[in-house]
Design an enzyme around this catalytic site. Structure first.
Site: not given
Ligand code: GDP
Ligand code: MN
Length: 388
Positions: A108, A196
């Site tokens: 992530y 993101e």
């Protein structure tokens, strides 16, 4: 403003972030053609603004051209429900057909403004592909962060710290640094508020790639980026929010309660919502009409309110600094004359510039407006009006 995954990937690629090859398709036949180019082993991905598409069946792996076409046929036109869309889901108009990547690790990575630190923070975790809010709540030690001072900008040591924390080494370590530098560049160059990548993957062949991408932009900076503003997809936005913008109300956000708020100034709007909650009520929206001395703006705010079936009452809270409360009162009267407001009790609290004149206009109109002298009283009256 939000954009689609394929658009976010195009932008990231321009800043040196590697992404799988892929193109967007609006029909199953187009999807088939793209799959042929990539040799059939592709992933077919619904393009909607909400995340969690995988869980809702909006991301499907295909091994052959036929399979890719079938997946595209199933996804295009579907009403995709994900944990982020709400129960009604979102209609899929297009799919991204991308080369399938053999994944070794899912990571992530994001860059977002840390409001309390007053600078961007880069966040990384080895727990990629999962809901980051859930990781933060249950395994916070697995989330690694570095603040990046915008004066000096991103430096390789920021990236090294995160890459070590992720347990990367060798070629993937080097490539992860390139990704992080690219993410920072993309964020600052486009006036993004969020970048993101979930997941950022290490492929079995050692490549580091953004398998998914999300970018949100600061609406107040869009005027500097016409090419980004052009990516707006109104079909993905709340229809009332779109209409509010067209009516000159830039700060309208629909909420779940039943008291519609018409306020001038974002700070006063927040305070009004707080006081409604304190009085035991729930706001139906956040609506800032701005500081304009135009009665039509008040009428427009009522146009939005009356289209929201959840609104059972309206609280108008205006502090007249540069705004004149007599103009607001004129707008309230005009709204009553133009629209059927019989089903909606309206509470008005005016303070500041020309308040005596404003109150006189309301009193002499003979309209069933409920008035209040301070915010606490106004909120209590609004709560009473929607509960009885
Ligand atoms: P989201 O569910 O909306 O966040 O959509 P993602 O783009 O993140 O896709 C969901 C999941 O599908 C990812 O976390 C991956 O596990 C998987 N996925 C997507 N693309 C590929 C791919 O090319 N190869 C493999 N093996 N998995 C993929
Ligand atoms: Mn994802």
């Amino acid at each position: 403003m939000k954009i689609h995954e394929y658009q976010a990937k195009d932008i990231l690629a321009q800043f040196g972030v590697p992404v799988p090859r892929g193109r967007v398709a609006a029909t199953a036949a187009e999807a088939r053609q793209i799959a042929e180019e990539f040799g059939g082993k592709v992933v077919v991905k619904a393009q909607i603004h909400a995340g969690g598409r995988g869980k809702g069946g909006g991301v499907r792996l295909a091994s052959t051209v036929q399979e890719a076409e079938q997946h595209a046929a199933a996804i295009i036109g579907m009403q995709l429900v994900t944990p982020q869309t709400g129960p009604q889901g979102q209609k899929v108009k297009r799919v991204l057909v991308a080369e399938q990547v053999d994944v070794e690790r899912e990571l992530y990575l994001s860059l977002i403004l840390d409001n309390s630190a007053g600078m961007p923070v880069m966040i990384a975790s080895a727990a990629g592909g999962m809901d980051i809010e859930e990781i933060a709540a249950t395994r916070p030690e697995e989330i690694h962060q570095v603040l990046i001072d915008p004066v000096s900008g991103y430096q390789p040591h920021h990236g090294r710290k995160l890459a070590y924390a992720l347990g990367l080494a060798g070629e993937p370590f080097r490539q992860a640094l390139q990704v992080m530098a690219g993410v920072y560049k993309a964020y600052t160059a486009t006036d993004a508020s969020l970048v993101e990548i979930n997941p950022l993957v290490v492929a079995t062949d050692g490549r580091v790639l953004a398998l998914d991408a999300k970018i949100n932009f600061d609406d107040n900076a869009l005027f500097r980026h016409p090419e980004i503003a052009a990516l707006r997809d109104r079909d993905e936005e709340d229809p009332l929010e779109v209409q509010a913008q067209e009516l000159g109300i830039n700060n309208y956000i629909k909420l779940d309660g039943n008291i519609g708020c018409v306020v001038n100034g974002a700070g006063l709007a927040m305070a009004t919502m707080d006081v409604i909650k304190l009085a035991g009520g729930e706001p139906a929206n956040f609506l800032d009409i701005g500081t304009v001395n135009d009665p039509q703006r008040v009428v427009n705010a009522f146009k939005i309110m009356t289209q929201d079936p959840n609104v059972k009452g309206v609280l108008i809270n205006i502090f007249g600094g540069m705004a004149r409360t007599d103009v607001i009162a004129t707008g309230v009267v005009a709204a009553f004359r133009q629209m059927d407001l019989a089903r909606i009790p309206v509470v008005v609290r005016l303070a500041g510039t020309n308040v005596e004149e404003g109150k006189r206009i309301l009193a002499e109109s003979g309209l069933p407006v409920i008035t209040a002298d301070d915010l606490g009283e106004a909120a209590r009256k609004a709560v009473t009006a929607v509960t009885h």
